[in-house]
Each structure stands twice: as structure tokens, then as C-alpha cells.
Design an enzyme around this catalytic site. Structure first.
Site, PDB file in Angstrom:
ATOM      1  N   ASN A  73     -33.740 -40.067  -2.671  1.00 19.29           N
ATOM      2  CA  ASN A  73     -32.648 -41.033  -2.763  1.00 19.29           C
ATOM      3  C   ASN A  73     -31.322 -40.416  -2.378  1.00 19.29           C
ATOM      4  O   ASN A  73     -31.077 -39.229  -2.600  1.00 19.29           O
ATOM      5  CB  ASN A  73     -32.565 -41.634  -4.179  1.00 19.29           C
ATOM      6  N   ALA A  74     -30.492 -41.246  -1.774  1.00 21.28           N
ATOM      7  CA  ALA A  74     -29.087 -40.899  -1.563  1.00 21.28           C
ATOM      8  C   ALA A  74     -28.290 -42.154  -1.852  1.00 21.28           C
ATOM      9  O   ALA A  74     -27.763 -42.806  -0.961  1.00 21.28           O
ATOM     10  CB  ALA A  74     -28.853 -40.406  -0.145  1.00 21.28           C
ATOM     11  N   LEU A  77     -24.116 -41.618  -5.769  1.00 21.81           N
ATOM     12  CA  LEU A  77     -23.391 -41.647  -7.050  1.00 21.81           C
ATOM     13  C   LEU A  77     -22.545 -42.904  -7.220  1.00 21.81           C
ATOM     14  O   LEU A  77     -21.437 -42.854  -7.761  1.00 21.81           O
ATOM     15  CB  LEU A  77     -22.513 -40.392  -7.200  1.00 21.81           C
ATOM     16  N   CYS A 130     -25.926 -32.724  -8.314  1.00 23.92           N
ATOM     17  CA  CYS A 130     -26.299 -33.784  -7.354  1.00 23.92           C
ATOM     18  C   CYS A 130     -26.352 -33.162  -5.956  1.00 23.92           C
ATOM     19  O   CYS A 130     -25.388 -32.530  -5.532  1.00 23.92           O
ATOM     20  CB  CYS A 130     -25.288 -34.925  -7.386  1.00 23.92           C
ATOM     21  N   ILE A 191     -34.415 -30.177 -14.117  1.00 23.13           N
ATOM     22  CA  ILE A 191     -33.491 -29.972 -13.007  1.00 23.13           C
ATOM     23  C   ILE A 191     -33.045 -31.332 -12.458  1.00 23.13           C
ATOM     24  O   ILE A 191     -33.524 -32.377 -12.913  1.00 23.13           O
ATOM     25  CB  ILE A 191     -34.180 -29.156 -11.866  1.00 23.13           C
ATOM     26  N   THR A 193     -32.557 -33.677  -8.718  1.00 23.48           N
ATOM     27  CA  THR A 193     -33.393 -33.848  -7.523  1.00 23.48           C
ATOM     28  C   THR A 193     -33.169 -32.678  -6.572  1.00 23.48           C
ATOM     29  O   THR A 193     -32.185 -31.951  -6.691  1.00 23.48           O
ATOM     30  CB  THR A 193     -33.043 -35.161  -6.809  1.00 23.48           C
TER      31      THR A 193
END
Lengths: 305, 270
Positions: A73-74, A77, A130, A191, A193
């Protein structure tokens, strides 16, 4: 008479009735949804990472399903900003909400924490990992000086417990853990991604609009488990395991590696909100079968074998 | 290897139908999309442009499905402009579907909200008495009227078109016509898809008369699978719990008909 085992857990100063939380970035922009997830068995919900101003995130495609399991995913945020969000969760009394924060400099975090003064916040989780937004996340986590300044500033700004979420960047993540501990952090989430990408062979294009995104889900579980084991072997710090957890067996693996609680996100895409109760029940059955009365008894056992 | 429905499958546009100056239907071959349930949607990737949730349109040809799109913003215009031979990626189908009732049925569609209604028509029984209400701003924007009559040729039926400016069919807002129709006829079920205010008023008109009603909600979607949260409506996720919701449920949802979220997740008034 055997006492019913309890799945309540403590992550340092953070007490939870149930050990499986919603990970940051997933579903977390509505208090109504938080209430629903809590009722579905989540021990706590971690909000989307909030920034000082609202962020729209990236255009679609923002998410990609990996053949064989997992997601990249991107989303970028996207979030409504700390001030708006704080107002939204102000009425909350029941749901243990962990507020995730993302920023570039210590004052970003300090000003956001002020917004949440009237809110019942269980903990803050600093997103230092991120992998797909510039100037925040991993770019902060990879800079020990900045980690030290941010953690120290946040710890001075609030009495609420503070968690650092670390991930795999360009430097050794254990340095980030070590710096965060030295600066007074209460717990570590490991952690985030892992930076990744996907290309479509027919159109010969990267699929995500941002080209790069973060890989989550089952493919990263062994990596996350290794990190939790490494951290718990080297440091005396409460740990929340995160990365590819989708079953009770996964959760127990993380306990045995040294985590006191776990977070999940991608599993919701496959199993929807019932996944929390399923995992809680599985953990409880395992505890009965193995004669454990608390989660704590399991934490880090794999290190002793 | 079995097809991963969450993974984009590339299809080629084989035919483009001009429905109105601003609406086109893009037809493609596929083995899954032609058979989906009414109300289900796909995430449609327009390479280099964006990815959009789209209701899946029927095609008269076997093995083919379609998307009907109105050019509006950059993303829908990107899909509108995909030519014959152009490639798009599709994943899904996602979401639930309309509960198909029998008897006296009213379908209400505004603009491209007619798409799931057309698919629903193909699931009705020949014995059903069907009223289709189509809303458009003006005569230029009317489409699918002939298709609806054709699909219903074996049913007792009527197709009513209403235009806001009265340039074709009945003059006035769809919702006024809905109110009139539910006063005249005790429908067994009402189905609606279109702009949210239109759906809200339709749901109110039907639900207040104890008529079974369902609406297909449209929200900004990113993942389509219940992870990103951007399509939440109150405690519901449009992609995962819907997109089809009962009037009974919607009447308890604080956001339906009043608020939607922008790209940052901030609630805004309609």
C-alpha cells in the site's frame, strides 16, 4: 479447581483486556468504527497516523494485492489532521485508543499532543517507520539524532505512555530501538510495512500511483517475528508485534518471540472484523491446553528453548 | 493458477457506446464480471490516471461486461476517454448485492446510478410488475430508457423518465416522483442508486410507509476490501458492509444523506 486463563496483558505501563489490537493505518478515521472494532474483540485501536495538518494522501491505486498473499500500500498517510481527529474522539470513554503520530521535527509531535489533552488516550505511538512518505516515517527513524530529540520531547510533553513503531529502513533498526529506549520510550512496536513495489506486465507500468509502497501481510510475518525476537533478546523493553498476523498461532508465535501484545491490519482484508474474536478465542484455547494462566507466562519463551 | 480476485486483471476495451455527450459505456470480455450480482462493484484501474470503484454494467453479449461512466473529474474523464483497444485493470467483484424481491417493484436511478438498476432488472421474474424511474437533468442526459424497455418487454412494466428542466418526460425532481409513486402504489420493494440526497429522500419516502427499500451507497474508496477505512459511513464500511444497505439500517446511520468524507477523511456536509 482450574482458574480460567486470562488474555489480559500489559505492555509496560499499558494495560489491555485483550492482546490483539488494530494496527495503525487501517480503518482508523471514525469513532463509530473504533467502537465497532472494540465490540468485535480488539484490545485497543491504533489510529491512522495523524499529522499537524490534514493530508489527502496519494491518488489511487494506493493498494495492491500480491499474488500468494499480502498487500502493498501507498495510501500516503491520508488523515484529517490531529486537531480534527482529537475533536472527533473527545466523547470516547470506553475504547482504548492509541493515537499514532507522524511528523518531521519534535515540535510537530509536541503540538499534536496538546490537541489531545481533553481526550482519553491510552498511549501515543510514534510512527518512525512509514516507508512511502518523504520527510517522515523511515526518514526520521533512520536518523538517531532526530529519534532522540523526538522521543525526549514527547516524553516531556505527556504522562501518557509512548510507544515507538520501528521498521526496516536504510540503517539498522536496532539502533533506532536503542536510541528510543535511551530517550525514555515505554514500548516498541515492531515492525511497519516493508518498502516494495509491483509492476504490471501488460501495461508495463508500476501499479501504485506512488510507484513504491509498503508490503504487509503474511509475506512479512517471518521478518517481523525475527525483529521481535532480536529486540527482545537484546533489550529489556515491552514489545508489540506487528506484521502479517492473521491467526491465533501467529499471535502466540509473537508472544513466544517476546511480544506482550500484537497488532494486525491486513488480516482484516481477508477475514473482516471477526478476526479479533477468532484470534482471542484461539489464544485462550491454547492457554488452556498448555496450562498458562496469563499471556505474560508465554512472553519470550522461545528464547529459553 | 486460479485468478486472485484482489489482483488487477487487465482487460481490453472492445466497444465504446456513446450514451449521451458525457456518458459512455465501455464493453470488455471477461469470465467473471458478466456474472456478478446486482449492486456489486469492481475497482477499475486506468493506468497512469487513477483507480475507481465502478458498478458493473451488463452486456447483451455473452461473456462480456461493461462500465458506464460519466466524465466529471480527472479520473472519470480518464476512464471515459479509454478508446477501443485500450487496456484497463479490474479487480473484484466486491460488495454485497440487492436482495431481489418479487411483486410490485420500483427501481429508481439517477444518472449513472442506473447501472446497478439495469443489472437488477435482469434478475427480476417475468411475473414482477416493474416501474423504473430514471432521473436526469435534461433531455440530453437521458440514457438506458430503450434498454430498460427492452429488458422488461416480457413484464408488466412502465419506464418513467423525469428531467429537472422538463425537456423530456415528466418535469421535476426524481424524489418528488418517488413520493407520488409510493403514495399511489403499495410496492413490495424499492431499490435506489444515484446522488445521495436523492437516495436519502427515496429511502425516507419508502421506509416511512413500511416499504422494503435498499440503496447502494457511493463513497470515496481506496482499497475496496475494508482495510483503508476511507469509505466509512458511520460505523459501516461502504466497500465491505455494502454498498447495498436496507432502509431500516440506513435510518439509524447518522451520516447517510447528511455527511461524506473528503480525501483527508474530514466529514463535510452534502
Amino acid at each position: 479447581m482450574n482458574v480460567e486463563p486470562s488474555i489480559a496483558t500489559s505492555i509496560g505501563p499499558i494495560q489491555l483486556d485483550k492482546p490483539v489490537m488494530l494496527a495503525s493505518g487501517i480503518l482508523g478515521i471514525s469513532l463509530d468504527v473504533f467502537n465497532r472494532l472494540y465490540a468485535s474483540g480488539a484490545g485497543a485501536v491504533v489510529t491512522k497516523s495523524l499529522s499537524t495538518a490534514p493530508w489527502e494522501g496519494y491518488p489511487n491505486p494506493t493498494i495492491f494485492s500480491v499474488k500468494g498473499g499480502g498487500w502493498i500500500n501507498a495510501v500516503g498517510l491520508s488523515n484529517p489532521g490531529a486537531a480534527y481527529f482529537a475533536k472527533m474522539i473527545e466523547p470516547n470513554q470506553d475504547v482504548p485508543i492509541i493515537v499514532s503520530l507522524v511528523g518531521s521535527i519534535p515540535s510537530d509531535f509536541e503540538s499534536m499532543i496538546k490537541e489531545f489533552e481533553k481526550c482519553k488516550v491510552k498511549a501515543y505511538e510514534l510512527n518512525l517507520s512509514c516507508p512511502h512518505v518523504a520527510k517522515v516515517g523511515l526518514e526520521v527513524g533512520d536518523d538517531p539524532g532526530l529519534v532522540k530529540e523526538i522521543v525526549s520531547t514527547v516524553k516531556k510533553s505527556t504522562n501518557v505512555p509512548v510507544i515507538a513503531k520501528v521498521g526496516l529502513g536504510t540503517s539498522n533498526y536496532l539502533n533506532t530501538v536503542s536510541t528510543a529506549i535511551d530517550s525514555g520510550i515505554d514500548a516498541i512496536t515492531a515492525i511497519n510495512t516493508v518498502r516494495a513495489m509491483a509492476i504490471d506486465v501488460e501495461t508495463k507500468r508500476p501499479i501504485l500511483s506512488n510507484k513504491f509502497g509498503g508490503l504487509s501481510g503474511t509475506p512479512i510475518k517471518p521478518i517481523a517475528l525475527r525483529c521481535v525476537y532480536e529486540i527482545s533478546s537484546q533489550y529489556d523493553i515491552p514489545i508489540i508485534g506487528c506484521g502479517g498476523i492473521s491467526s491465533w498461532e501467529d499471535a502466540v508465535e509473537f508472544f513466544l518471540a517476546g511480544a506482550s501484545a500484537v497488532q494486525l491490519g491486513s488480516a482484516i482484508g481477508d477475514n473482516w472484523v471477526g478476526v479479533f474474536d477468532d484470534i482471542n478465542k484461539g489464544i485462550l484455547d491454547y492457554m488452556k491446553r498448555k496450562n498458562y494462566s496469563t499471556i505474560k507466562e508465554m512472553v519470550g519463551l522461545a528464547k529459553k528453548s | 493458477m486460479q485468478r486472485n480476485l484482489n489482483h488487477p486483471t487487465i482487460v481490453t476495451i472492445e466497444k465504446v457506446i456513446e450514451e449521451t455527450p458525457t456518458v459512455r459505456t465501455l464493453v470488455f470480455s471477461d469470465d467473471i464480471m458478466p456474472n456478478v450480482l446486482p449492486g456489486q462493484f469492481a475497482m477499475v484501474w486506468i493506468p497512469g490516471v487513477n483507480e475507481l470503484p465502478m458498478s458493473i454494467m451488463i452486456s447483451k453479449e455473452s461473456g462480456k461486461a461493461a462500465f458506464t461512466v460519466r466524465k466529471h473529474g480527472p479520473s472519470s474523464t480518464g476512464l471515459f476517454n479509454v478508446p477501443v483497444g485500450g487496456q484497463i485493470g479490474i479487480r473484484g467483484p466486491y460488495g454485497n448485492s440487492f436482495d431481489v424481491k418479487e411483486g410490485k417493484i420500483l427501481l429508481v436511478g439517477g444518472g449513472t446510478g442506473l447501472v446497478p438498476m439495469m443489472r437488477l432488472l435482469t434478475f427480476l421474474k417475468p411475473t414482477d410488475d416493474v416501474t423504473v424511474l430514471m432521473g436526469a437533468k435534461s433531455k440530453d442526459e437521458v440514457f438506458f430508457e430503450e434498454l430498460a424497455n427492452d429488458l422488461l418487454k416480457n413484464n408488466p412494466h412502465r419506464v418513467i423518465v423525469s428531467t429537472d428542466d422538463g425537456s423530456y418526460g415528466e418535469k421535476g425532481f426524481v424524489t418528488d416522483m418517488v413520493e407520488k409513486l409510493v403514495n399511489e402504489t403499495q410496492f413490495d420493494a424499492v431499490y435506489v442508486c444515484g446522488p445521495e440526497i436523492m437516495m436519502y429522500k427515496t429511502v425516507q419516502s419508502a421506509h416511512s410507509r413500511n416499504i422494503f427499500v435498499q440503496a447502494s451507497l457511493e463513497r470515496m474508496m481506496k482499497c475496496g476490501v475494508g482495510i483503508c477505512g476511507s469509505c466509512c459511513v458511520g460505523e459501516d464500511l461502504a466497500c465491505r458492509d455494502g454498498t447495498v444497505f436496507d432502509g431500516e439500517h440506513l435510518s439509524t446511520n447518522k451520516e447517510f444523506g447528511h455527511l461524506h468524507r473528503n480525501k483527508a477523511g474530514i466529514l463535510e456536509n452534502y
